[in-house]
Design a protein around this motif. Sequence first.
Motif, PDB file in Angstrom:
ATOM      1  N   ALA C 124       0.828  -1.268  -0.122  1.00  0.00           N
ATOM      2  CA  ALA C 124       0.056  -0.134  -0.255  1.00  0.00           C
ATOM      3  C   ALA C 124       0.876   1.221   0.022  1.00  0.00           C
ATOM      4  O   ALA C 124       0.529   2.267  -0.682  1.00  0.00           O
ATOM      5  N   MET C 125       1.928   1.367   0.787  1.00  0.00           N
ATOM      6  CA  MET C 125       2.734   2.336   0.837  1.00  0.00           C
ATOM      7  C   MET C 125       3.766   2.670  -0.453  1.00  0.00           C
ATOM      8  O   MET C 125       3.749   3.879  -0.814  1.00  0.00           O
ATOM      9  N   GLY C 126       3.959   1.497  -1.092  1.00  0.00           N
ATOM     10  CA  GLY C 126       4.416   1.565  -2.403  1.00  0.00           C
ATOM     11  C   GLY C 126       3.681   2.314  -3.203  1.00  0.00           C
ATOM     12  O   GLY C 126       4.165   3.066  -4.028  1.00  0.00           O
ATOM     13  N   CYS C 127       2.264   1.647  -3.400  1.00  0.00           N
ATOM     14  CA  CYS C 127       1.355   2.365  -4.324  1.00  0.00           C
ATOM     15  C   CYS C 127       1.107   3.885  -4.061  1.00  0.00           C
ATOM     16  O   CYS C 127       1.000   4.662  -4.816  1.00  0.00           O
ATOM     17  N   ILE C 128       0.932   4.115  -2.796  1.00  0.00           N
ATOM     18  CA  ILE C 128       0.755   5.640  -2.520  1.00  0.00           C
ATOM     19  C   ILE C 128       1.917   6.512  -2.785  1.00  0.00           C
ATOM     20  O   ILE C 128       1.880   7.391  -3.517  1.00  0.00           O
ATOM     21  N   THR C 129       3.275   6.023  -2.576  1.00  0.00           N
ATOM     22  CA  THR C 129       4.394   6.592  -2.884  1.00  0.00           C
ATOM     23  C   THR C 129       4.260   6.988  -4.545  1.00  0.00           C
ATOM     24  O   THR C 129       4.760   7.876  -4.885  1.00  0.00           O
ATOM     25  N   GLY C 130       3.887   5.918  -5.199  1.00  0.00           N
ATOM     26  CA  GLY C 130       3.999   5.888  -6.750  1.00  0.00           C
ATOM     27  C   GLY C 130       2.928   6.719  -7.432  1.00  0.00           C
ATOM     28  O   GLY C 130       3.263   7.572  -8.153  1.00  0.00           O
ATOM     29  N   VAL C 131       1.682   6.826  -6.919  1.00  0.00           N
ATOM     30  CA  VAL C 131       0.650   7.285  -7.616  1.00  0.00           C
ATOM     31  C   VAL C 131       0.335   8.706  -7.241  1.00  0.00           C
ATOM     32  O   VAL C 131      -0.472   9.477  -7.847  1.00  0.00           O
ATOM     33  N   VAL C 132       0.619   9.276  -6.046  1.00  0.00           N
ATOM     34  CA  VAL C 132      -0.001  10.327  -5.451  1.00  0.00           C
ATOM     35  C   VAL C 132       0.275  11.569  -5.761  1.00  0.00           C
ATOM     36  O   VAL C 132      -0.170  12.617  -6.102  1.00  0.00           O
ATOM     37  N   GLY C 133       1.889  11.638  -6.292  1.00  0.00           N
ATOM     38  CA  GLY C 133       2.662  12.623  -7.014  1.00  0.00           C
ATOM     39  C   GLY C 133       1.908  13.042  -8.224  1.00  0.00           C
ATOM     40  O   GLY C 133       1.444  14.304  -8.036  1.00  0.00           O
ATOM     41  N   GLY C 134       1.688  12.154  -8.929  1.00  0.00           N
ATOM     42  CA  GLY C 134       0.998  12.552 -10.250  1.00  0.00           C
ATOM     43  C   GLY C 134      -0.456  12.589 -10.187  1.00  0.00           C
ATOM     44  O   GLY C 134      -0.989  13.590 -10.969  1.00  0.00           O
ATOM     45  N   MET C 135      -1.031  11.929  -9.036  1.00  0.00           N
ATOM     46  CA  MET C 135      -2.583  12.536  -8.922  1.00  0.00           C
ATOM     47  C   MET C 135      -2.579  14.008  -8.590  1.00  0.00           C
ATOM     48  O   MET C 135      -3.545  14.510  -9.011  1.00  0.00           O
ATOM     49  N   ILE C 136      -1.809  14.435  -7.771  1.00  0.00           N
ATOM     50  CA  ILE C 136      -1.944  15.881  -7.062  1.00  0.00           C
ATOM     51  C   ILE C 136      -1.761  16.602  -8.446  1.00  0.00           C
ATOM     52  O   ILE C 136      -2.477  17.527  -8.607  1.00  0.00           O
ATOM     53  N   ARG C 137      -0.659  16.404  -8.974  1.00  0.00           N
ATOM     54  CA  ARG C 137      -0.526  16.943 -10.447  1.00  0.00           C
ATOM     55  C   ARG C 137      -1.509  17.021 -11.299  1.00  0.00           C
ATOM     56  O   ARG C 137      -1.902  18.349 -11.755  1.00  0.00           O
ATOM     57  N   ASP C 138      -2.235  16.044 -11.532  1.00  0.00           N
ATOM     58  CA  ASP C 138      -3.376  16.012 -12.408  1.00  0.00           C
ATOM     59  C   ASP C 138      -4.680  16.759 -11.667  1.00  0.00           C
ATOM     60  O   ASP C 138      -5.271  17.715 -12.570  1.00  0.00           O
ATOM     61  N   LEU C 139      -4.798  16.655 -10.510  1.00  0.00           N
ATOM     62  CA  LEU C 139      -5.909  17.455  -9.800  1.00  0.00           C
ATOM     63  C   LEU C 139      -5.834  18.852 -10.125  1.00  0.00           C
ATOM     64  O   LEU C 139      -6.516  19.353 -10.352  1.00  0.00           O
ATOM     65  N   LEU C 140      -4.451  19.217  -9.337  1.00  0.00           N
ATOM     66  CA  LEU C 140      -4.259  20.763  -9.617  1.00  0.00           C
ATOM     67  C   LEU C 140      -4.496  21.314 -11.088  1.00  0.00           C
ATOM     68  O   LEU C 140      -4.640  22.634 -11.126  1.00  0.00           O
ATOM     69  N   SER C 141      -4.134  20.560 -12.236  1.00  0.00           N
ATOM     70  CA  SER C 141      -4.346  21.016 -13.353  1.00  0.00           C
ATOM     71  C   SER C 141      -5.731  20.695 -14.000  1.00  0.00           C
ATOM     72  O   SER C 141      -5.804  20.903 -15.152  1.00  0.00           O
ATOM     73  N   GLY C 142      -6.505  20.343 -13.132  1.00  0.00           N
ATOM     74  CA  GLY C 142      -7.828  20.261 -13.476  1.00  0.00           C
ATOM     75  C   GLY C 142      -8.357  19.023 -14.505  1.00  0.00           C
ATOM     76  O   GLY C 142      -9.329  19.006 -14.968  1.00  0.00           O
ATOM     77  N   GLN C 143      -7.523  18.143 -14.277  1.00  0.00           N
ATOM     78  CA  GLN C 143      -7.958  16.921 -14.796  1.00  0.00           C
ATOM     79  C   GLN C 143      -8.311  15.624 -14.113  1.00  0.00           C
ATOM     80  O   GLN C 143      -7.663  15.704 -12.905  1.00  0.00           O
ATOM     81  N   ILE C 144      -8.741  14.916 -14.377  1.00  0.00           N
ATOM     82  CA  ILE C 144      -9.171  13.404 -13.752  1.00  0.00           C
ATOM     83  C   ILE C 144      -7.941  12.729 -13.824  1.00  0.00           C
ATOM     84  O   ILE C 144      -7.424  12.524 -15.110  1.00  0.00           O
ATOM     85  N   PRO C 145      -7.355  12.346 -12.534  1.00  0.00           N
ATOM     86  CA  PRO C 145      -6.133  11.588 -12.507  1.00  0.00           C
ATOM     87  C   PRO C 145      -5.777  10.485 -13.471  1.00  0.00           C
ATOM     88  O   PRO C 145      -6.696   9.615 -13.499  1.00  0.00           O
ATOM     89  N   PHE C 146      -4.763  10.496 -14.170  1.00  0.00           N
ATOM     90  CA  PHE C 146      -4.115   9.211 -14.864  1.00  0.00           C
ATOM     91  C   PHE C 146      -4.513   7.839 -14.282  1.00  0.00           C
ATOM     92  O   PHE C 146      -5.301   7.013 -14.870  1.00  0.00           O
ATOM     93  N   VAL C 147      -4.584   7.834 -13.003  1.00  0.00           N
ATOM     94  CA  VAL C 147      -4.573   6.586 -12.079  1.00  0.00           C
ATOM     95  C   VAL C 147      -6.115   5.998 -12.237  1.00  0.00           C
ATOM     96  O   VAL C 147      -6.295   4.851 -11.898  1.00  0.00           O
ATOM     97  N   LEU C 148      -7.011   7.134 -12.495  1.00  0.00           N
ATOM     98  CA  LEU C 148      -8.287   6.485 -12.562  1.00  0.00           C
ATOM     99  C   LEU C 148      -8.860   6.397 -13.753  1.00  0.00           C
ATOM    100  O   LEU C 148     -10.047   6.096 -13.934  1.00  0.00           O
ATOM    101  N   GLN C 149      -7.853   6.545 -14.776  1.00  0.00           N
ATOM    102  CA  GLN C 149      -8.343   6.238 -16.217  1.00  0.00           C
ATOM    103  C   GLN C 149      -8.137   4.569 -16.255  1.00  0.00           C
ATOM    104  O   GLN C 149      -7.764   3.703 -15.613  1.00  0.00           O
ATOM    105  N   LYS C 150      -8.859   4.098 -17.447  1.00  0.00           N
ATOM    106  CA  LYS C 150      -8.922   2.478 -17.390  1.00  0.00           C
ATOM    107  C   LYS C 150      -7.742   2.032 -17.908  1.00  0.00           C
ATOM    108  O   LYS C 150      -7.440   0.721 -17.555  1.00  0.00           O
ATOM    109  N   GLU C 151      -6.524   2.894 -18.221  1.00  0.00           N
ATOM    110  CA  GLU C 151      -5.297   1.938 -18.561  1.00  0.00           C
ATOM    111  C   GLU C 151      -4.675   1.469 -17.487  1.00  0.00           C
ATOM    112  O   GLU C 151      -4.712   2.068 -16.135  1.00  0.00           O
ATOM    113  N   ILE C 152      -3.929   0.369 -17.474  1.00  0.00           N
ATOM    114  CA  ILE C 152      -3.135  -0.387 -16.372  1.00  0.00           C
ATOM    115  C   ILE C 152      -2.172   0.845 -15.798  1.00  0.00           C
ATOM    116  O   ILE C 152      -1.251   1.269 -16.505  1.00  0.00           O
TER     117      ILE C 152
END
Lengths: 208, 208, 208
Positions: C124-152
């Motif tokens: 879980a910590m690995g996943c959080i470390t891996g995805v959260v930075g990009g998630m905030i980047r996308d949120l701040l730029s007004g997009q639905i984060p990468f991580v929630l799209q259907k691609e793996i």
Amino acid sequence: MLEQFIYIADMIGVISCAISGVLVATRLRMDPVGIIVLAAVTGIGGGTLRDMMMGATPVFWIVDNNYTYVITITAILTVFWLKHIHRSPPYLLMILDAFGLAIFTIVGAQKALALGFSGPVAIAMGCITGVVGGMIRDLLSGQIPFVLQKEIYATASVLGGVLFVLCSYLEFTPILAMSIAISGTLSLRLSAIYWHLSLPVFASDREA
Amino acid sequence: MLEQFIYIADMIGVISCAISGVLVATRLRMDPVGIIVLAAVTGIGGGTLRDMMMGATPVFWIVDNNYTYVITITAILTVFWLKHIHRSPPYLLMILDAFGLAIFTIVGAQKALALGFSGPVAIAMGCITGVVGGMIRDLLSGQIPFVLQKEIYATASVLGGVLFVLCSYLEFTPILAMSIAISGTLSLRLSAIYWHLSLPVFASDREA
Amino acid sequence: MLEQFIYIADMIGVISCAISGVLVATRLRMDPVGIIVLAAVTGIGGGTLRDMMMGATPVFWIVDNNYTYVITITAILTVFWLKHIHRSPPYLLMILDAFGLAIFTIVGAQKALALGFSGPVAIAMGCITGVVGGMIRDLLSGQIPFVLQKEIYATASVLGGVLFVLCSYLEFTPILAMSIAISGTLSLRLSAIYWHLSLPVFASDREA
């Protein structure tokens, strides 16, 4: 004396940001408790993240109920004032936001130095304290945050942080250092609003 | 006995919120792991922020793997159930969300009191535990959060928090205090959904 | 030796993510300091949340100024490079993001195991470390984060975490375990980008 100066400055910052939260909340037609939530997020969001990052927990407003009270009272008074005047003065949101930015930057940088962290960390902590509250306010209301628009914003916060750290190294009295730094951020940010100043923008077309 | 009551209540809240996360995730056509991520964020996001703010780290689900297991199993079962029924019952998302709100509010407020924090802090911690999970779920899915809409939401959480703190001061047994507070939040929130109740709204036109 | 390997890997991850932040920031026409803010959020956001959750405060970049310096220098160099090439190579953002995801997953999982937490928590910590930075980047730029799209995406992070925990239980040398896990995440994520792979999606129509 220094402690009181910081405390009063911090409260002015909290009040400014809480009002800005109410302005956004009423635009979104939120209910009274929702208004208080957004006022609180804007007023104490930045300092909360700062304290969690530095490990200064429980965070500041948990151990001092005055913050909760000040935010609640500010929110209620602002709502009544807005009902009374019907239309808030132009630029009010941006000006309040500028005061919050300037004060929180210095409060955050000061706390980091007081806890023994280095100058660059103090500048980063000041910037986080200054911009995060408004950032969450904007995110929650479905807008791209102020801070990411092209007008000078985070830049003003970093300027204040650098000034404060510099003045501290030069052993200015803390209150003088804080006053210089707050004036620096505030005048840069207000100038940016007034003259629509912006730094050069580095845009590029790119694939998604 | 009290510990078990809180633990079981907390798990019911986690399951409710995890299902609500799955409902939103499937609507966004996420992949299986993405679904579990959104279920987890909704189920434990509020309590995680609460624990980080209070300095109660490592946060609760890190020291108790049951939370991770319950969320994963809930997400998998919900996905199969959704495939089976094709269409989820109307209002299911809102009702699950209401259960999560009511339970998490009281679990959060109780933890704050147990750690020795004051009544107002307990009410704030309850509200944060109750609303933040759903808030992140909505943010991540590109919507303005539930909590910021005009229907009674944070209000119901604050009511529950106030009831719980009041009952604790009056020295009701903890389980009775928690039951009263959960019922309070739940009935106010469900009434608001059913009758489309809302508090008066303070809207104002203002400049950007 | 192990420490250096982790440190260098971490820095490569920070640089990859910082560049990805700059790519998004320039697309949003942000000012120089705004660009650095977004680069920093993407580069150290995930690790910051990880450390706050585990109570490993002050968080890593507060006690090691190299992170701040590396991000600032990376951001400046990237801006000049982007000005020079006019158009960034196709898929660059996604590929950098994949490197960040792979490295941060393993750095996060390794830190959790080193602090004595269990395998599931490390994943879980690995996943959080891996995805959260990009998630905030996308949120701040007004997009639905990468991580929630259907691609793996989160799936690739979880695969890496599982591989790493497994290799650790099998008592592989840490550097071998980390290399296997990073390769696993990276090859799955890059394959997903290249062949537009996705897991089956569980979509359902539902009420709001």
